[in-house]
Enzyme design. Structure first.
Site, PDB file in Angstrom:
ATOM      1  CB  SER A   2      -5.408 -10.770  -2.526  1.00 56.02           C
ATOM      2  OG  SER A   2      -5.269  -9.593  -3.279  1.00 56.02           O
ATOM      3  CD  GLU A   3      -0.919  -6.904  -1.300  1.00 57.90           C
ATOM      4  OE1 GLU A   3      -1.019  -8.110  -1.623  1.00 57.90           O
ATOM      5  OE2 GLU A   3      -0.220  -6.093  -1.917  1.00 57.90           O
TER       6      GLU A   3
END
Lengths: 212, 233, 212, 233
Positions: free
Chosen positions: A39-40
């Protein structure tokens, strides 16, 4: 659609799933296969949503949803997160779009005079990954094709898309054309041809999608 | 304040020196890990014409969103501003300038600003509106954009625990842009949940070494959740 | 010399001391003043040398000497360490040199066909710091001045040096000249003039160094 | 090896695929935090014509120095090679090419290589021999050099503890270049002192996330001290 994307997963893949439809993919990871979700916002090893007991404002995903971390997860800064993405360390990226064209261009972040939300991490994701699946509906609500000869909206990335999954078909982009690889269950080749504006190559045999 | 003791006793003191027209870099992603009270202090001061560099702009009524209410912000540098009606209104009205910047490029611009790197090349944004006016250059057969770094007059940061020397650790994904923002402020102000003794933090676990931190304050946080999602069961 | 450098310290300074003579400065930090030593291999808060009991191969300084860490120290990667240095976060840098000239150029890392050890972190240190003190002997063993009109050796940095401390004098560099600020105890202005090749400005009164 | 289990059972396996003419990026500073056994394995394989990217080149008879004995190295990219007589000899003989690179630039080149940044600007080296052949560009009135990033066919890294997923932490200043090297190898091999259970490492303490690590092996280390300095008392 999420089930079809899940078929592209391989054991040991690090995967970034965009926000929305793609997130559902996590529910269809085949038995006995391990994938790790990136998840960035700075989390590698995203787990399921929390319970009332474990919910934590300091633990969210890139869609700002509360999540958990799996055992073996790591947490880091946004710079480190995009170092992973930009550096090509993520094995598969799945994200949505407004339009894709036969040159592999993608438009997903802006509709002039209408929708200005920002590109978030999408431009970095499409620039950093070799292996990207775009998931979207084949046509808009009023029937306009989203698979175009040339994107009409401002681009998110240039020449970076090779695989597109819609509600109607699985397509690959090669040498300036969409190649029709699979039909969604019950969908005819004719419907796909009709709803695809960009150059479409239809092989003799177009199998129906398999989900196992 | 003697030696390396960075602790200040009030939010007024924490943001002393903030003036109209300054650039403020803020940590946080969505409402996660945002310097809530430092933002409130900026509202209280009614400083105007600010440039805010932050991945998001809070929501209506919370986070950086509250600085829009009295039009304190003239420019935002952000990657995503979707969840804020007032923001969209001021943007469409032309009251607010927005420099939309890809998230990874924004993170790298902050890091570069703190690290004395004036500019770097990235493939992100090539062939898109982000590339307008920027140099495109080929390395090894691929095109890249030249992106310049960002520094701020102030950086406002939300940490979890810190010692008086300004060594900070962040909690879970509330880390996000915070350690990057911390390096890029001429004056870096950190608010934390808990002050610990010097020597209590393991040197290898420190996310932001004290050298980056000018002022430190302990606060109380609401930590509002933007999208409460639960698993069934 | 270390004692004179110590007078330039201020309470709360983060300081990078080069290898060799400058390291001794740590011994002369005035009572009641706190400074924190940065070592470019990734340690902020370098302490004294260890004892037989605390020596640890994994705890060294940039000179590869075994050291300890003080309470409040932090340890990080080389990239982070030079982010601090290059980004101008270190308040004072002290390092040695072979030559310094009136333009503030410094040569400290290479004597062609004779000494090729590499620049280590010196080029980063001189490029990153505003506040640098060069410490060296005023002249070489065979009497050649090291304070030159123009450096003869390959440079470490261009136009970055403003303060020089030698065994004979404390000098500052301004507008293309060395300004003689202080004499070492017992050293005459004449000796300094004789041993300085670059343009030297000598004020009417040149006080002797104070060390308290 | 299934899923995310990166553990290999032998050093042969750890370095499988290393071929003549490849580029190897190595962690370590001096003799601190060097991948001793991976280096020994390279010696054992007698791979030739290697380009080694490492801050130092070990000492005579230990660390990367042992690869010089049989002339396995044709080029070194380093910041400091002072403590190695054989190195100096081969350099002066012309048997060995050396690209001397400022330490901070070297660290940033590795990080950039791993982070998909092909090049960046730095003030380090302007006006020095390091600037030869490189673009000089002004930003905000100051001159900077364009430096290109480095990637390696292999990265060899020394960690302290790791789990099977390849999440690694480093001990004290043995961290140095290791986490940077780890990001920049097409194949990254990490040797550690201790394997811990998955989940045992705090996610916020992990220096190198497993995504960067391809192979992991547990080894025994001599950890030689280069300059033994003790305090009196």
């Amino acid at each position: 659609m999420a089930m079809r994307v899940a078929r592209e997963l391989q054991d040991g893949f690090y995967v970034n799933l965009g926000i929305g439809i793609p997130t559902l993919v996590a529910n269809f990871v085949p038995e006995g296969m391990e994938v790790m979700l990136q998840s960035e916002n700075g989390l590698l090893g995203m787990g399921s949503f929390p319970t009332e007991e474990t919910i934590d404002a300091d633990m969210i995903n890139a869609g700002k949803q509360t999540v958990t971390a799996v055992a073996g997860a790591s947490i880091f800064s946004s710079a480190e997160s995009f170092a992973m993405i930009r550096g090509g360390h993520v094995d598969l990226t799945v994200l949505g779009a407004f339009e894709v064209d036969v040159q592999g261009n993608i438009a997903s972040w802006m509709i002039p005079n209408k929708l200005i939300k920002g590109m978030g991490g999408a431009m970095d994701l499409v620039a950093g990954a070799d292996n990207i699946i775009v998931t979207m509906t084949h046509a808009s609500k009023n029937g306009d094709s989203k698979l175009l000869e040339s994107c009409s909206l401002p681009l998110t990335g240039k020449g970076c898309i090779k695989k597109v999954l819609t509600d109607l078909a699985w397509l690959e982009i090669e040498d300036g054309a969409f190649i029709l690889k699979e039909r969604a269950p019950g969908v005819s080749v004719e419907e796909i041809i009709e709803k695809t504006q960009g150059k479409l190559i239809v092989p003799d045999h177009v199998p129906e999608m398999q989900f196992s | 304040m003697a030696g390396f003791d960075k602790v200040v006793s009030s939010y007024e003191e924490a943001m002393a020196g903030l003036e109209d027209g300054m650039t403020v870099i803020a940590g946080g992603f969505g409402l996660c890990g945002i310097p809530e009270n430092l933002i409130s202090e900026i509202k209280k001061r009614q400083t105007k014409n600010l440039t805010i560099v932050s991945n998001n702009c809070g929501v209506d009524g919370f986070g950086l969103g509250i600085l829009l209410e009295d039009r304190q912000v003239s420019k935002m540098v952000s990657s995503y501003v979707g969840e804020n009606a007032l923001f969209e209104k001021q943007l469409l009205n032309g009251e607010l300038e927005v420099e939309l910047t890809p998230q990874g490029t924004l993170a790298e611009k902050m890091r570069a600003g703190g690290a004395g790197i004036p500019a770097f090349y990235t493939a992100t944004g090539v062939g898109t509106p982000v590339a307008e006016g920027k140099e495109v250059r080929e390395f090894d057969g691929r095109e890249y954009l030249l992106e310049e770094s960002i520094r701020g007059d102030f950086a406002i940061v939300k940490g979890w625990k810190a010692d008086r020397y300004g060594n900070v650790i962040y909690r879970h994904t509330a880390q996000n842009f915070n350690p990057l923002a911390a390096t890029a402020g001429k004056i870096t102000v950190v608010e934390v949940e808990e002050l610990v003794e010097v020597g209590e933090l393991d040197p290898a676990h420190i996310h932001t070494p004290g050298i980056y931190v000018d002022r430190l304050i302990v606060g109380q946080f609401e930590k509002r959740i933007e999208k409460r999602t639960l698993t069934e069961s």
